[in-house]
Design a protein around this motif. Structure first.
Motif, mmCIF file in Angstrom:
data_model
loop_
_atom_site.group_PDB
_atom_site.id
_atom_site.type_symbol
_atom_site.label_atom_id
_atom_site.label_comp_id
_atom_site.label_asym_id
_atom_site.label_seq_id
_atom_site.Cartn_x
_atom_site.Cartn_y
_atom_site.Cartn_z
ATOM 1 N N LEU A 221 59.327 49.680 73.699
ATOM 2 C CA LEU A 221 60.750 49.975 73.866
ATOM 3 C C LEU A 221 61.246 50.950 72.800
ATOM 4 O O LEU A 221 62.042 51.852 73.087
ATOM 5 C CB LEU A 221 61.556 48.680 73.809
ATOM 6 N N LYS B 174 62.802 54.828 73.521
ATOM 7 C CA LYS B 174 64.249 54.888 73.314
ATOM 8 C C LYS B 174 64.862 56.241 73.689
ATOM 9 O O LYS B 174 65.966 56.283 74.258
ATOM 10 C CB LYS B 174 64.596 54.530 71.873
ATOM 11 N N TRP C 233 65.722 55.985 77.383
ATOM 12 C CA TRP C 233 66.354 54.782 77.938
ATOM 13 C C TRP C 233 67.387 55.137 79.002
ATOM 14 O O TRP C 233 67.492 54.445 80.022
ATOM 15 C CB TRP C 233 67.044 53.991 76.822
ATOM 16 N N PHE D 160 68.675 47.445 74.417
ATOM 17 C CA PHE D 160 68.129 47.963 75.675
ATOM 18 C C PHE D 160 68.851 47.334 76.864
ATOM 19 O O PHE D 160 69.242 48.031 77.814
ATOM 20 C CB PHE D 160 66.632 47.676 75.753
#
Length: 306
Positions: free
Chosen positions: A196, A200, A203, A235
Motif C-alpha cells: 500500500l 500510494k 491510490w 487508504f
C-alpha cells in the motif's frame, strides 16, 4: 510429441477453475488453485464485477496466477508480481496453454517493499507456497515462527539449500499506463502495508481492491501496529464502501443471514447484502479484533465504490 502432452510432462496436470461470473470462460491453472472457487469465492466474484476493459489489473502476490488468468478475460492490461520462482514457472505453464495469439500479462519476478533499498532475499527455486512472504520463504510462517522444515534447512549445507536471489519490484510498469483506472488484488502474507505504501502515488486511480490483511505478521515484516493501521485507515478513506469477504468454509451466522439458501447463494449476492451483513464501518477497530491478532489469522477486505 503433441504440444499439450509436452506441456503436461513439463508442467504437470492443470487444475480446471470453473468460471464463477457471467460472460467469461473456465481457466486452466497449473498449481494449487482450488481455494479460489471453493473457499474464497467472493474475492474473484467481486474483483471481476469491478473489472472492465478500461482497467488495468494488478495482481500483487500472484502465486500461481489464477486471478491474473481470470482478469485477462476482462482486460488486456494485467501486471502479475510474484517472488517465488516455482509459482512464476507454473503461471508461465498456464500462459502456454493460451496460444501465441493471446495477450499475455506483464510479469515481475520479485517482491514489493516500501523501501527501494530493502535487501534481496533468497528463495527456494522450485517451491510455490501459499503462505510465503519475503520474511517467510525459508521455513517460517509469515508471523515469524519457524517450521520444522526451516530447522531442517538450517542444518543442511549451503550447497543443498538451493536458492535464488530476488530483488524488490518497484512496480514501474504502472507508469506505462498513467491514465488507466486500476483494480488491485494484494495477497502478500503480512507485507500488504509495504504494498500500500508503494502504491500510494496511484491510490486515486484505484477503483476497487481486495487486500488480505494479516496484522499478526506485520511486526515480522518490519511494520509497527500504529503505522499499519494508519496506512489502512488512510487508504480506506478514499472509498465509500469497505466490506469483509468471509470464506465459504466458515459458515458463520452472518454468512447464513446474507446467503440464506446455502453456500452457493453467494453467486447472486448483491452490494446491498455485503453492505448490510459484512460492512466494515471502522477499519482500525476491525483489524484490532482479538482473533485477527492471533498468529496465522487473516481477513480479505473489499474496497470499492457504492
Amino acid at each position: 510429441m503433441d504440444s499439450k502432452l509436452t506441456m503436461q510432462a513439463a508442467c504437470g496436470t492443470p487444475y480446471l477453475l470453473k468460471s464463477i461470473w457471467n460472460g467469461t470462460n473456465d481457466v486452466h491453472v497449473f498449481g494449487k488453485a482450488g481455494n479460489v472457487a471453493n473457499v474464497e469465492p467472493l474475492v474473484p466474484l467481486k474483483l471481476m464485477e469491478a473489472l472492465t476493459p478500461a482497467h488495468a489489473f494488478l495482481d500483487i502476490g500472484g502465486n500461481v496466477g489464477a486471478y491474473s488468468l481470470m482478469a485477462m478475460q476482462r482486460t488486456g492490461r494485467v501486471l502479475y508480481v510474484e517472488m517465488q520462482p516455482g509459482c512464476v514457472a507454473r503461471f508461465r505453464c498456464s500462459l502456454g496453454r493460451l496460444g501465441p495469439d493471446a495477450v499475455h500479462p506483464e510479469i515481475l519476478h520479485g517482491f514489493v517493499h516500501s523501501d527501494a533499498a530493502a535487501p534481496d532475499i533468497r528463495v527456494p527455486p522450485d517451491a510455490c507456497g501459499v503462505m510465503a512472504s519475503p520474511s517467510a520463504v525459508l521455513g517460517r510462517w509469515p508471523h515469524g515462527l519457524e517450521l520444522k522444515a526451516g530447522r531442517l534447512l538450517r542444518k543442511q549445507s549451503a550447497e543443498l539449500v538451493r536458492a535464488q536471489t530476488v530483488s524488490v519490484s518497484r512496480l514501474d510498469l504502472i507508469l506505462r499506463i498513467p491514465s488507466a483506472p486500476l483494480v488491485v488484488k494484494v495477497d502478500t502474507e503480512g507485507y500488504e502495508i509495504h504494498v500500500l505504501q508503494q502504491l500510494k502515488p496511484v491510490w486515486g486511480r484505484i477503483d476497487a481492491a481486495v487486500i488480505e490483511f494479516q496484522p499478526s505478521a506485520w511486526e515480522h515484516a518490519g511494520i509497527g501496529w500504529d503505522v499499519g493501521v494508519r496506512v489502512v485507515a488512510e487508504f480506506a478513506g478514499g472509498f465509500c464502501r469497505v466490506a469483509s469477504l468471509p470464506h465459504m468454509e466458515r459458515q458463520t451466522r452472518s454468512w447464513r443471514r446474507a446467503f440464506p439458501r446455502g453456500a452457493r447463494d453467494w453467486m447472486s449476492g448483491t452490494v446491498a447484502q455485503l453492505d448490510t451483513t459484512f460492512r466494515v464501518h471502522n477499519v482500525t477497530e476491525f483489524l484490532d479484533r482479538k482473533h485477527l491478532l492471533r498468529r496465522g489469522q487473516f481477513k480479505e477486505l473489499l474496497f470499492g465504490a457504492c
